[in-house]
Enzyme design. Structure first.
Site, PDB file in Angstrom:
ATOM      1  N   ASP A   1       0.697  -1.277   0.050  1.00  0.00           N
ATOM      2  CA  ASP A   1      -0.022  -0.077   0.251  1.00  0.00           C
ATOM      3  C   ASP A   1       0.905   1.254  -0.041  1.00  0.00           C
ATOM      4  OD1 ASP A   1      -2.162  -1.778   0.314  1.00  0.00           O
ATOM      5  OD2 ASP A   1      -1.754  -1.932   2.417  1.00  0.00           O
TER       6      ASP A   1
ATOM      7  N   LYS B   1       2.042   2.259  -5.209  1.00  0.00           N
ATOM      8  CA  LYS B   1       2.754   2.054  -6.190  1.00  0.00           C
ATOM      9  C   LYS B   1       2.157   2.411  -7.535  1.00  0.00           C
ATOM     10  CE  LYS B   1       2.598  -2.379  -4.788  1.00  0.00           C
ATOM     11  NZ  LYS B   1       2.550  -2.210  -3.295  1.00  0.00           N
TER      12      LYS B   1
ATOM     13  N   GLY C   1      -4.613  -4.165  -4.692  1.00  0.00           N
ATOM     14  CA  GLY C   1      -5.742  -3.205  -5.070  1.00  0.00           C
ATOM     15  C   GLY C   1      -5.165  -1.855  -5.281  1.00  0.00           C
ATOM     16  N   HIS C   2      -5.527  -1.275  -6.613  1.00  0.00           N
ATOM     17  CA  HIS C   2      -4.966   0.169  -6.737  1.00  0.00           C
ATOM     18  C   HIS C   2      -6.075   0.899  -7.435  1.00  0.00           C
ATOM     19  CE1 HIS C   2      -3.348  -2.238 -10.029  1.00  0.00           C
ATOM     20  NE2 HIS C   2      -3.968  -1.226 -10.635  1.00  0.00           N
TER      21      HIS C   2
ATOM     22  N   GLN D   1       1.764  -5.821  -3.315  1.00  0.00           N
ATOM     23  CA  GLN D   1       2.198  -6.020  -1.876  1.00  0.00           C
ATOM     24  C   GLN D   1       3.391  -5.335  -1.736  1.00  0.00           C
ATOM     25  OE1 GLN D   1       1.183  -9.593  -3.227  1.00  0.00           O
ATOM     26  NE2 GLN D   1      -0.836  -8.714  -3.117  1.00  0.00           N
TER      27      GLN D   1
HETATM   28  P1  IMP Z   1      -3.107 -12.713   1.743  1.00  0.00           P
HETATM   29  O1  IMP Z   1      -2.096 -12.149   0.547  1.00  0.00           O
HETATM   30  O2  IMP Z   1      -4.615 -12.522   1.253  1.00  0.00           O
HETATM   31  O3  IMP Z   1      -2.447 -14.222   1.860  1.00  0.00           O
HETATM   32  O4  IMP Z   1      -2.648 -11.964   3.074  1.00  0.00           O
HETATM   33  C1  IMP Z   1      -1.564 -12.172   3.713  1.00  0.00           C
HETATM   34  C2  IMP Z   1      -1.118 -11.014   4.423  1.00  0.00           C
HETATM   35  O5  IMP Z   1      -0.695  -9.891   3.377  1.00  0.00           O
HETATM   36  C3  IMP Z   1      -2.015 -10.080   5.222  1.00  0.00           C
HETATM   37  O6  IMP Z   1      -1.276  -9.512   6.278  1.00  0.00           O
HETATM   38  C4  IMP Z   1      -2.421  -9.146   4.307  1.00  0.00           C
HETATM   39  O7  IMP Z   1      -3.155  -8.023   4.788  1.00  0.00           O
HETATM   40  C5  IMP Z   1      -1.236  -8.760   3.408  1.00  0.00           C
HETATM   41  N1  IMP Z   1      -1.616  -8.390   2.064  1.00  0.00           N
HETATM   42  C6  IMP Z   1      -2.094  -8.793   0.934  1.00  0.00           C
HETATM   43  N2  IMP Z   1      -2.238  -8.149  -0.134  1.00  0.00           N
HETATM   44  C7  IMP Z   1      -1.995  -6.859   0.316  1.00  0.00           C
HETATM   45  C8  IMP Z   1      -1.946  -5.770  -0.112  1.00  0.00           C
HETATM   46  O8  IMP Z   1      -2.204  -5.522  -1.476  1.00  0.00           O
HETATM   47  N3  IMP Z   1      -1.589  -4.572   0.647  1.00  0.00           N
HETATM   48  C9  IMP Z   1      -1.195  -4.726   1.904  1.00  0.00           C
HETATM   49  N4  IMP Z   1      -0.998  -6.110   2.486  1.00  0.00           N
HETATM   50  C10 IMP Z   1      -1.561  -6.934   1.875  1.00  0.00           C
END
Ligand code: IMP
Length: 429
Positions: A14, A17, A41-42, A225
């Site tokens: 977040d 990017k 997500g953006h 991420q």
């Molecule tokens: P997952 O990717 O849904 O398996 O989540 C694993 C961890 O990554 C969790 O702490 C989520 O909050 C974090 N996470 C996954 N995608 C994002 C993102 O786009 N931004 C911030 N954190 C993320």
């Protein structure tokens, strides 16, 4: 501009990017995603309408740019088609601009069910996933039982493989988690729709990238991420299930690492984290809430409030190391505008030792106390500033200090959501 550039989040995701990719996309022919799925997500604004993209890079809005999903991406056909339809409804020629690796792994409904049941069973130790099935999809890939994009091209074989997989996962869901089984038919219907819509978009991504590179086309690799959520190098087990660091570019896209020219680490002027896991500089009281409010720190995918804290140079040193960062792109500087005092964490203290980079043991990281340097705030608006000279002196000093501690130069500073609200300190053309 360098021929190839990697843009990735250098903290816990977040970092903003999307805007940086969008800025640089003007000069490139390809934007490539190499990991993650619709957990990312953006936000885009088209004709005043706000929409959130999860899988398709924002490069899709630019004529003359191809957007590629590499084989390291996990793809929910349903989520992808929903996004495509939103864009098509806005007149964006998605079918011309989007290409997908035929070797990418599929995310299907049983992955979502497993993700949710696992998180529920973990209780207070839950990772706080986005609940999109990302972890279980990567597990299937590593266990060599995943359904992939190319399986959509032969639906009889797809059904056979699906039966085997469902047999296994439904056993776990019903017997271990006491949860309902996942039905076969809706998945087959999704597969049929996916074949119809996506078959024409499937390509051999490594071959396309090699050819584009030979033809002197410019390529941006867009991370999802952030580096500290990397499955190997992040705060395990509070991580996502892919390699979010620069090494993941080569494996997730099939583009050789020798040809990567520059790596930009997108970095907020403070820190945020969504979900569980240690966060040494977290601010639980008033200042954290102020940053969350001003910075609108709510997840683009789940809407969850993000945890906020001071800039963590210890974590960023690790990120610079892991990614061989060429540049920092600092975002959301304006969020700090009203603060009287701003802190930078320069080291951790833990078990009588001083740490310059975070310990590898996440439990130990949870016990680390930040050592802070204090800087006077600038207490005036930096919103929309476009030159370094126009920045308040204290903001200049703060930024200089960040770059100095992390030992990575700053390429640009973002002072607002609009692409024009940016200070460019180096040329990318
Ligand atoms: P997952 O990717 O849904 O398996 O989540 C694993 C961890 O990554 C969790 O702490 C989520 O909050 C974090 N996470 C996954 N995608 C994002 C993102 O786009 N931004 C911030 N954190 C993320």
């Amino acid at each position: 501009m360098a021929k190839t550039m990697v843009i990735l989040g250098s903290q816990w995701g977040d970092e903003g990017k999307g805007k940086i990719v969008d800025l640089l996309t003007e000069h490139v022919q390809l934007v490539v995603r190499f990991q993650g799925g619709h957990n990312a997500g953006h936000t885009l604004v088209i004709d005043g309408m706000r929409m959130v993209l999860h899988l398709i890079p924002s490069g899709i809005l630019h004529a003359g740019v191809k957007c590629i999903l590499g084989q390291g991406v996990v793809i929910s056909p349903r989520a992808l088609i929903e996004e495509m339809d939103l864009l098509i409804a806005k007149g964006i020629p998605v079918m011309d601009r989007l290409r997908i690796s035929s070797a990418a792994t599929l995310v299907l409904p049983y992955h979502v069910a497993l993700d949710k049941m696992r998180e529920q069973a973990q209780g207070s130790k839950a990772v706080g996933t986005t609940g999109r099935g990302i972890g279980p999809a990567y597990e299937d890939k590593i266990a060599r039982r995943a359904l992939r994009m190319m399986d959509l091209l032969n639906l009889d074989k797809f059904a056979e493989k699906l039966d085997e997989i469902l047999d296994y996962h439904n056993f776990v869901l019903t017997q271990y988690y006491q949860a309902p089984a996942i039905a076969r038919e809706p998945i087959l219907q999704e597969a049929e729709m996916a074949r119809e819509r996506l078959a024409g978009l499937m390509i051999d991504v490594p071959a396309l990238l090699a050819k584009s590179y030979q033809n002197n086309e410019k390529i941006v690799f867009e991370g999802a991420q952030g580096a500290l959520l990397d499955i190997d190098h992040g705060t395990y087990p509070y991580v996502t299930s892919s390699n979010t660091t620069a090494g993941g570019v080569a494996t997730g896209s099939g583009f050789g690492p020798r040809f990567l020219d520059e790596i930009i680490g997108v970095t907020k002027a403070y820190c945020t984290r969504v979900g569980g896991g240690p966060f040494p500089t977290e601010l639980k009281e008033e200042i954290g809430q102020h940053i969350a409010k001003v910075g609108q720190e709510f997840g683009a995918t789940t809407g969850r409030p993000r945890r906020c804290g001071w800039f963590d140079a210890v974590a960023l040193r690790r990120s610079a190391q892991l990614n061989s960062l060429s540049w920092l792109a600092i975002t959301k500087l304006d969020v700090l505008d009203e603060l009287k005092e701003i802190k930078i964490c320069t080291q951790y203290q833990c078990q009588g030792k001083t740490w310059d980079v975070p310990p590898l043991d996440t439990e130990l990281l949870g016990q680390c106390e930040p050592v802070y340097e204090s800087w006077p705030g600038w207490e005036e608006s930096t919103r929309g500033i476009k030159t370094w000279e126009a920045l308040p002196l204290n903001a200049q000093k703060y930024l200089k200090r960040l770059a100095e501690i992390v030992e990575v130069p700053i390429a640009m500073v973002s002072t607002g959501a609009d692409r024009k609200e940016t200070i460019m300190l180096t040329k990318f053309e």
